[in-house]
Design an enzyme around this catalytic site. Structure first.
Site, PDB file in Angstrom:
ATOM      1  N   GLU A  35       0.816  -1.208   0.000  1.00  0.00           N
ATOM      2  CA  GLU A  35       0.000   0.000   0.000  1.00  0.00           C
ATOM      3  C   GLU A  35       0.852   1.261   0.000  1.00  0.00           C
ATOM      4  OE1 GLU A  35      -3.074   0.238  -0.587  1.00  0.00           O
ATOM      5  OE2 GLU A  35      -3.519  -1.909  -0.520  1.00  0.00           O
ATOM      6  N   TYR A 118      -6.581   5.948   4.893  1.00  0.00           N
ATOM      7  CA  TYR A 118      -6.698   4.940   3.845  1.00  0.00           C
ATOM      8  C   TYR A 118      -5.805   3.733   4.135  1.00  0.00           C
ATOM      9  CZ  TYR A 118      -5.697   2.180  -0.174  1.00  0.00           C
ATOM     10  OH  TYR A 118      -5.496   1.088  -0.985  1.00  0.00           O
ATOM     11  N   ASP A 136      -9.371   4.795  -1.705  1.00  0.00           N
ATOM     12  CA  ASP A 136      -8.250   5.247  -2.510  1.00  0.00           C
ATOM     13  C   ASP A 136      -8.779   6.107  -3.657  1.00  0.00           C
ATOM     14  OD1 ASP A 136      -9.310   3.388  -4.358  1.00  0.00           O
ATOM     15  OD2 ASP A 136      -7.305   2.891  -5.094  1.00  0.00           O
ATOM     16  N   CYS A 184     -13.805   2.797 -14.773  1.00  0.00           N
ATOM     17  CA  CYS A 184     -14.199   4.162 -14.406  1.00  0.00           C
ATOM     18  C   CYS A 184     -12.944   5.017 -14.234  1.00  0.00           C
ATOM     19  CB  CYS A 184     -15.028   4.124 -13.119  1.00  0.00           C
ATOM     20  SG  CYS A 184     -15.863   5.675 -12.731  1.00  0.00           S
ATOM     21  N   CYS A 191     -17.947   3.613 -19.828  1.00  0.00           N
ATOM     22  CA  CYS A 191     -19.267   3.460 -19.211  1.00  0.00           C
ATOM     23  C   CYS A 191     -20.064   2.319 -19.832  1.00  0.00           C
ATOM     24  CB  CYS A 191     -20.054   4.762 -19.318  1.00  0.00           C
ATOM     25  SG  CYS A 191     -19.275   6.169 -18.493  1.00  0.00           S
ATOM     26  N   CYS A 194     -19.449  -0.810 -17.835  1.00  0.00           N
ATOM     27  CA  CYS A 194     -19.431  -0.681 -16.378  1.00  0.00           C
ATOM     28  C   CYS A 194     -20.641  -1.387 -15.756  1.00  0.00           C
ATOM     29  CB  CYS A 194     -19.441   0.790 -15.979  1.00  0.00           C
ATOM     30  SG  CYS A 194     -19.407   1.049 -14.189  1.00  0.00           S
ATOM     31  N   CYS A 200     -25.789   4.714 -12.113  1.00  0.00           N
ATOM     32  CA  CYS A 200     -24.854   5.840 -12.036  1.00  0.00           C
ATOM     33  C   CYS A 200     -25.558   7.129 -12.425  1.00  0.00           C
ATOM     34  CB  CYS A 200     -23.667   5.583 -12.965  1.00  0.00           C
ATOM     35  SG  CYS A 200     -22.439   6.929 -12.974  1.00  0.00           S
TER      36      CYS A 200
END
Length: 289
Positions: A35, A118, A136, A184, A191, A194, A200
């Site tokens: 991370e 995070y 994130d 995305c 899109c 997705c 959305c």
């Protein structure tokens, strides 16, 4: 706001990034290292370096026992060297406060040097499958677009937490992360493929609500010719050995601007990334810590 759990998880089972090596471990130290490395660094650069770093520093005790200079040398090529130094400081704190075992409590993780909201939640989710939403850049972008408006920090974190399905924290957070990274995306979102397009609000039309939303960084300043580039050049040189202070301006790429070089060097010293020393002949030299 609801997001169809099954649709997202089904998409992840088919399209998720199964080749990321840190997804095969539940070791909290290994997850933490991944991370920290992944902050502002591309996945393709991190994957091989993560394996090598853990070979050298397999646990917090091994990292804490090494001098900071050894960690900074192992960090070569990852950029943002302060992250490597922060990871070393974190390892020292884990040894001193927790007998070398990574804590598994949000408050204890947040109390460690260099660990923010995070990263702490990412360790709990990806190492322990605890019920948290991680926020994130990729996930923050997805949430803002699905919501159709920029989100405030507390609002974004609360939404991320509320959406996590029971008993599916690891898969859910991984799925949203991959969705933001591969579908995305910041530019040219796809899109049409997705799994969230039906619910959305944005659907790729009009002003992007992710701009200015919590967790979504703005445009990064130009690297070429920046102070960051000069800092990186000096650290790279110091990985190979000491540099005389009189040579620092040239090493940083500003041979005709010693005032700028001194300003940037002073910042590196304050950050703990560079140490000034006197050689036996009274020459001032620069070293990694």
């Amino acid at each position: 706001m609801g997001i169809p759990d099954a649709r997202v998880l089904d998409w992840f089972a088919r399209e998720g990034r199964s080749d990321l090596p840190w997804r095969a471990t539940r070791d909290p130290w290994a997850v933490l290292v991944a991370e920290v490395m992944l902050q502002q660094t591309q996945v393709t650069r991190v994957a091989p370096r993560w394996v090598g770093f853990l070979d050298r520093f397999p646990d917090p005790a091994a990292c804490a026992a090494a001098p900071p200079a050894a960690v900074l040398r192992a960090w070569e090529g990852l950029g943002y060297n302060r992250r490597g130094l922060a990871l070393h400081r974190c390892a020292v704190a884990v040894v001193e406060r927790h007998d070398g075992a990574m804590p598994f409590d949000l408050g204890a993780l947040l109390a460690l040097p260099g660990i923010g909201p995070y990263t702490a939640r990412a360790v709990l989710v990806f190492a322990g499958e605890r019920h948290h939403g991680v926020l994130d850049t990729n996930i923050a972008r997805v949430l803002a677009r699905v919501s159709g408006r920029p989100l405030r920090p507390r609002e974004a974190q609360d939404l991320a937490d509320a959406l996590v399905p029971a008993e599916a924290s690891w898969a859910w957070n991984s799925a949203l992360m991959d969705l933001g990274a591969t579908v995305c995306t910041k530019r040219r979102p796809r899109c049409e493929v997705c799994p969230l397009v039906d619910g959305c609000v944005w659907r790729g039309q009009g002003v992007d609500p992710a701009v200015g939303s919590a967790g979504v960084p703005g445009r990064q300043s130009r690297f070429a010719g920046s102070d960051r580039q000069g800092r990186g050049r000096l650290i790279d040189a110091l990985r190979r050995g000491p540099v005389t202070e009189t040579a620092a301006a040239a090493v940083m790429g500003w041979p005709d601007d010693p005032a700028r070089a001194e300003r940037v060097l002073s910042g590196l010293v304050r950050d703990g990334l560079v140490v000034r020393r006197h050689a036996p002949d009274d020459t001032r030299t620069l070293h990694l810590p």
